[in-house]
Design an enzyme around this catalytic site. Structure first.
Site, mmCIF file in Angstrom:
data_model
loop_
_atom_site.group_PDB
_atom_site.id
_atom_site.type_symbol
_atom_site.label_atom_id
_atom_site.label_comp_id
_atom_site.label_asym_id
_atom_site.label_seq_id
_atom_site.Cartn_x
_atom_site.Cartn_y
_atom_site.Cartn_z
ATOM 1 N N TYR A 1 -44.208 -11.585 -17.124
ATOM 2 C CA TYR A 1 -45.116 -12.506 -17.507
ATOM 3 C C TYR A 1 -45.638 -12.150 -19.036
ATOM 4 C CZ TYR A 1 -45.069 -14.131 -12.536
ATOM 5 O OH TYR A 1 -44.644 -14.447 -11.212
ATOM 6 N N HIS B 1 -38.508 -8.295 -8.518
ATOM 7 C CA HIS B 1 -38.499 -9.701 -9.003
ATOM 8 C C HIS B 1 -36.850 -10.017 -9.104
ATOM 9 C CE1 HIS B 1 -41.347 -12.084 -12.031
ATOM 10 N NE2 HIS B 1 -40.845 -12.791 -10.928
#
Length: 269
Positions: free
Chosen positions: A71, A135
């Site tokens: 992010y 992830h």
């Protein structure tokens, strides 16, 4: 009229011993504005705006915050922004995906995971991450079975560097496998996509945690006239006993307040 909040509606995060609000704040928009799939553009909030958003989330009863190395600057911004508040938040972060120069790339080796975790601890200014998720790039079962990464996460948990671990995946098979040996699966589940429902069913049987990503279909949720898509989304989610919480990624204080009031009304029945 007082705004409905999530205070008093916190629930167990599966069998981890952690207790979380039914909505969590997703923070991709605090750190990155490239390569994100939202229906409209946005500007990354400055520190003052981000601090106000986090204060509002706490005021509304949110204690769950979701970040990741992928992010952008999210983790390194959250460290200073949450300074002095560590005990007020359950922090979720990830390993496996990196984001540089506008591109994602993946590394599912245990060695990279350890470096990534140490970097996350440093950025977030904390000694431990509450929940660390893989992830995934979509090859869920291969990652879980062949990379040694899940075993590494179990080691991190034994070392006290994380409290719990799991997979943010993309397949039913991956979600089911993640729940067998881990604490949590993060799945996509919304009005448009319900293919991962078997993972929710299995979590309810095992007493494991489910966090829902794209709960509002990344802002794309739309229904017929007169139907509130947020309410319809939360009615779908929170009617399932396997769902612990949903991550919402808004940076708009009005949207956040509306999401919380709607979820509180749906959950309180």
């Amino acid at each position: 009229m007082s705004v409905a909040t999530l205070h008093g509606l916190h629930r167990p995060l599966g069998s981890t011993g952690l207790t979380v609000s039914p909505l969590g704040l997703g923070t991709v928009k605090l750190g990155r504005d490239q390569g994100v799939k939202y229906p409209s553009g946005f500007r990354i909030p400055d520190d003052a705006e981000a601090r106000q958003l986090l204060a509002l989330a706490r005021h509304l009863g949110i204690n769950l915050i979701d970040t990741a190395p992928a992010y952008g600057r999210s983790e390194e911004r959250l460290g200073p922004l949450l300074r002095g508040q560590r005990n007020d938040w359950v922090i979720v972060s990830k390993v496996g995906e990196e984001f540089d120069d506008g591109q994602s790339h993946f590394d599912f080796t245990p060695a990279h995971a350890r470096r990534s975790l140490e970097r996350s601890l440093q950025r977030l200014e904390t000694d431990f991450i509450d929940l660390l998720l893989i992830h995934s790039d979509g090859n869920d079962t291969a990652i879980l079975r062949d990379s040694g990464l899940y075993e590494a996460l179990a080691d991190f948990k034994r070392e006290g560097k994380i409290r719990a671990f799991g997979l943010s995946g993309k397949t039913v098979e991956g979600g089911l496998l993640a729940l067998e040996q881990g604490d949590c699966a993060m799945v996509t589940y919304n009005l448009a996509e319900q293919g991962e429902r078997p993972v929710l069913d299995r979590a309810a049987e095992l007493g494991k945690a489910i966090l829902v990503k794209k709960a509002l279909a990344s802002g794309h949720a739309c229904l017929g006239a007169g139907v509130d898509p947020v309410r319809a989304s939360f009615e779908l989610l929170f009617s399932h006993p396997g769902v612990t919480g949903a991550i919402v990624g808004t940076i708009d204080p009005l949207h956040l307040s509306h999401n919380v009031a709607t979820a509180a009304t749906v959950i309180a029945g």
